[in-house]
Design a protein around this motif. Structure first.
Motif, PDB file in Angstrom:
ATOM      1  N   VAL A 142       0.842  -1.204   0.000  1.00  0.00           N
ATOM      2  CA  VAL A 142       0.000   0.000   0.000  1.00  0.00           C
ATOM      3  C   VAL A 142       0.873   1.247   0.000  1.00  0.00           C
ATOM      4  O   VAL A 142       0.598   2.215  -0.723  1.00  0.00           O
ATOM      5  N   THR A 189       0.939   4.045  -2.867  1.00  0.00           N
ATOM      6  CA  THR A 189       0.705   5.457  -2.521  1.00  0.00           C
ATOM      7  C   THR A 189       1.819   6.331  -3.075  1.00  0.00           C
ATOM      8  O   THR A 189       1.558   7.397  -3.654  1.00  0.00           O
ATOM      9  N   ARG A 190       3.062   5.894  -2.897  1.00  0.00           N
ATOM     10  CA  ARG A 190       4.191   6.671  -3.445  1.00  0.00           C
ATOM     11  C   ARG A 190       4.129   6.728  -4.959  1.00  0.00           C
ATOM     12  O   ARG A 190       4.411   7.755  -5.570  1.00  0.00           O
ATOM     13  N   ARG A 205       1.428   6.569  -6.835  1.00  0.00           N
ATOM     14  CA  ARG A 205       0.349   7.495  -7.204  1.00  0.00           C
ATOM     15  C   ARG A 205       0.774   8.943  -6.983  1.00  0.00           C
ATOM     16  O   ARG A 205       0.487   9.817  -7.794  1.00  0.00           O
ATOM     17  N   ASP A 206       1.482   9.201  -5.877  1.00  0.00           N
ATOM     18  CA  ASP A 206       1.948  10.560  -5.608  1.00  0.00           C
ATOM     19  C   ASP A 206       2.954  11.016  -6.664  1.00  0.00           C
ATOM     20  O   ASP A 206       2.992  12.184  -7.038  1.00  0.00           O
ATOM     21  N   ARG A 260      -2.887  10.732 -10.344  1.00  0.00           N
ATOM     22  CA  ARG A 260      -3.999   9.779 -10.361  1.00  0.00           C
ATOM     23  C   ARG A 260      -4.220   9.157 -11.739  1.00  0.00           C
ATOM     24  O   ARG A 260      -4.728   8.062 -11.857  1.00  0.00           O
TER      25      ARG A 260
END
Length: 161
Positions: free
Chosen positions: A129, A133-134, A136-137, A141
Protein backbone atom coordinates in the motif's frame (compact mmCIF):
# COMPACT_ATOMS: atom_id res chain seq x y z
CA UNK A 1 -1.80 -2.76 -8.92
CA UNK A 2 -4.44 -2.88 -6.22
CA UNK A 3 -5.56 -6.30 -7.47
CA UNK A 4 -2.28 -7.68 -6.18
CA UNK A 5 -3.63 -7.13 -2.67
CA UNK A 6 -6.63 -9.45 -3.07
CA UNK A 7 -4.73 -12.70 -2.45
CA UNK A 8 -2.80 -11.55 0.67
CA UNK A 9 -5.96 -10.07 2.18
CA UNK A 10 -7.89 -13.29 1.48
CA UNK A 11 -5.09 -15.40 3.01
CA UNK A 12 -5.01 -13.19 6.09
CA UNK A 13 -8.78 -13.41 6.52
CA UNK A 14 -8.71 -17.21 6.16
CA UNK A 15 -5.93 -17.44 8.75
CA UNK A 16 -7.87 -15.24 11.17
CA UNK A 17 -10.99 -17.37 10.63
CA UNK A 18 -8.91 -20.49 11.35
CA UNK A 19 -7.54 -18.91 14.53
CA UNK A 20 -11.01 -17.98 15.74
CA UNK A 21 -12.33 -21.43 14.81
CA UNK A 22 -9.57 -23.23 16.73
CA UNK A 23 -10.17 -20.97 19.73
CA UNK A 24 -13.92 -21.54 19.61
CA UNK A 25 -13.58 -25.32 19.43
CA UNK A 26 -11.05 -25.33 22.28
CA UNK A 27 -13.10 -23.09 24.56
CA UNK A 28 -16.27 -25.11 23.94
CA UNK A 29 -14.45 -28.36 24.76
CA UNK A 30 -13.03 -26.77 27.91
CA UNK A 31 -16.38 -25.48 29.18
CA UNK A 32 -18.04 -28.84 28.43
CA UNK A 33 -15.31 -30.61 30.38
CA UNK A 34 -15.73 -28.19 33.27
CA UNK A 35 -19.52 -28.57 33.38
CA UNK A 36 -19.24 -32.37 33.24
CA UNK A 37 -17.34 -32.10 36.48
CA UNK A 38 -13.73 -32.45 37.47
CA UNK A 39 -13.13 -34.51 40.65
CA UNK A 40 -11.77 -32.94 43.83
CA UNK A 41 -8.59 -34.98 43.44
CA UNK A 42 -7.82 -32.91 40.35
CA UNK A 43 -8.44 -29.52 41.97
CA UNK A 44 -5.33 -27.89 40.48
CA UNK A 45 -6.30 -29.03 36.99
CA UNK A 46 -9.88 -27.82 37.55
CA UNK A 47 -8.58 -24.37 38.56
CA UNK A 48 -6.26 -24.30 35.54
CA UNK A 49 -9.10 -25.35 33.26
CA UNK A 50 -11.37 -22.62 34.63
CA UNK A 51 -8.70 -19.90 34.24
CA UNK A 52 -7.81 -21.12 30.73
CA UNK A 53 -11.45 -21.17 29.63
CA UNK A 54 -12.06 -17.70 31.03
CA UNK A 55 -8.93 -16.33 29.33
CA UNK A 56 -9.83 -17.95 26.02
CA UNK A 57 -13.41 -16.69 26.29
CA UNK A 58 -12.18 -13.11 26.63
CA UNK A 59 -9.27 -13.46 24.16
CA UNK A 60 -11.22 -12.06 21.17
CA UNK A 61 -11.78 -8.82 23.10
CA UNK A 62 -8.07 -8.10 23.57
CA UNK A 63 -6.33 -10.55 21.25
CA UNK A 64 -2.79 -9.14 21.58
CA UNK A 65 -2.91 -8.93 25.38
CA UNK A 66 -4.15 -12.47 25.93
CA UNK A 67 -1.61 -14.30 23.74
CA UNK A 68 1.21 -14.30 26.30
CA UNK A 69 -1.29 -15.38 28.95
CA UNK A 70 -2.61 -18.25 26.80
CA UNK A 71 0.92 -19.46 26.06
CA UNK A 72 1.76 -19.29 29.75
CA UNK A 73 -1.42 -21.18 30.68
CA UNK A 74 -0.72 -23.87 28.09
CA UNK A 75 2.74 -24.38 29.63
CA UNK A 76 1.24 -24.53 33.12
CA UNK A 77 -1.29 -27.10 31.90
CA UNK A 78 1.52 -29.33 30.64
CA UNK A 79 3.25 -29.07 34.01
CA UNK A 80 0.07 -29.72 36.02
CA UNK A 81 -0.77 -32.81 33.97
CA UNK A 82 2.73 -34.17 34.50
CA UNK A 83 2.50 -33.59 38.27
CA UNK A 84 -1.09 -34.80 38.71
CA UNK A 85 -1.57 -37.09 41.74
CA UNK A 86 -2.29 -40.78 41.23
CA UNK A 87 -5.86 -40.38 42.53
CA UNK A 88 -6.51 -37.82 39.81
CA UNK A 89 -4.96 -40.02 37.13
CA UNK A 90 -7.16 -42.94 38.14
CA UNK A 91 -10.40 -40.92 38.02
CA UNK A 92 -12.77 -41.32 35.05
CA UNK A 93 -12.36 -37.62 34.18
CA UNK A 94 -8.59 -37.96 33.73
CA UNK A 95 -8.80 -39.11 30.11
CA UNK A 96 -10.80 -36.02 29.19
CA UNK A 97 -8.43 -33.71 31.10
CA UNK A 98 -5.37 -35.31 29.56
CA UNK A 99 -6.84 -35.14 26.07
CA UNK A 100 -7.89 -31.52 26.57
CA UNK A 101 -4.34 -30.66 27.67
CA UNK A 102 -3.08 -31.99 24.33
CA UNK A 103 -5.76 -30.04 22.46
CA UNK A 104 -4.73 -26.86 24.31
CA UNK A 105 -1.08 -27.25 23.36
CA UNK A 106 -1.81 -27.99 19.69
CA UNK A 107 -4.48 -25.27 19.36
CA UNK A 108 -2.32 -22.66 21.10
CA UNK A 109 0.69 -23.38 18.88
CA UNK A 110 -1.48 -23.47 15.76
CA UNK A 111 -3.13 -20.16 16.66
CA UNK A 112 0.22 -18.58 17.43
CA UNK A 113 1.66 -19.73 14.09
CA UNK A 114 -1.38 -18.46 12.20
CA UNK A 115 -1.28 -15.19 14.12
CA UNK A 116 2.38 -14.70 13.16
CA UNK A 117 1.50 -15.48 9.53
CA UNK A 118 -1.27 -12.86 9.71
CA UNK A 119 1.25 -10.36 11.06
CA UNK A 120 3.66 -11.09 8.21
CA UNK A 121 0.88 -10.76 5.64
CA UNK A 122 -0.31 -7.50 7.21
CA UNK A 123 3.25 -6.15 7.07
CA UNK A 124 3.48 -7.18 3.39
CA UNK A 125 0.14 -5.52 2.60
CA UNK A 126 1.26 -2.35 4.36
CA UNK A 127 4.45 -2.26 2.28
CA UNK A 128 2.47 -2.73 -0.94
CA UNK A 129 0.00 0.00 0.00
CA UNK A 130 2.85 2.40 0.81
CA UNK A 131 4.47 1.57 -2.54
CA UNK A 132 1.21 2.17 -4.39
CA UNK A 133 0.71 5.46 -2.52
CA UNK A 134 4.19 6.67 -3.44
CA UNK A 135 3.63 5.58 -7.04
CA UNK A 136 0.35 7.50 -7.20
CA UNK A 137 1.95 10.56 -5.61
CA UNK A 138 4.78 10.44 -8.15
CA UNK A 139 2.73 9.88 -11.31
CA UNK A 140 -0.58 11.38 -10.29
CA UNK A 141 -4.00 9.78 -10.36
CA UNK A 142 -4.13 9.35 -14.14
CA UNK A 143 -0.87 7.40 -14.43
CA UNK A 144 2.22 8.11 -16.47
CA UNK A 145 2.26 10.87 -19.05
CA UNK A 146 1.72 9.84 -22.68
CA UNK A 147 4.93 9.48 -24.71
CA UNK A 148 3.78 12.14 -27.21
CA UNK A 149 3.49 14.69 -24.40
CA UNK A 150 6.95 13.85 -23.11
CA UNK A 151 8.42 14.15 -26.64
CA UNK A 152 6.80 17.59 -27.14
CA UNK A 153 8.19 18.84 -23.84
CA UNK A 154 11.67 17.60 -24.70
CA UNK A 155 11.48 19.09 -28.23
CA UNK A 156 10.38 22.50 -27.00
CA UNK A 157 13.00 25.16 -26.47
CA UNK A 158 14.14 25.62 -22.89
CA UNK A 159 12.29 28.34 -20.99
CA UNK A 160 13.93 31.71 -20.69
CA UNK A 161 14.80 32.76 -17.23
Amino acid sequence: QARRLHMPVACMLLALIAVRGAQLITVIEGWVLLFQGVPETCSQLRTWLLVYCLALTFAPVAFIVFWPLLLFLAAIGIRLRADAPAECRSSPAWRGLDLFGNVVVVATLLCLALFLICGAIAWSIRRQVLFLTRLRDFWGRSGAAASAVVERILAAPPPEV
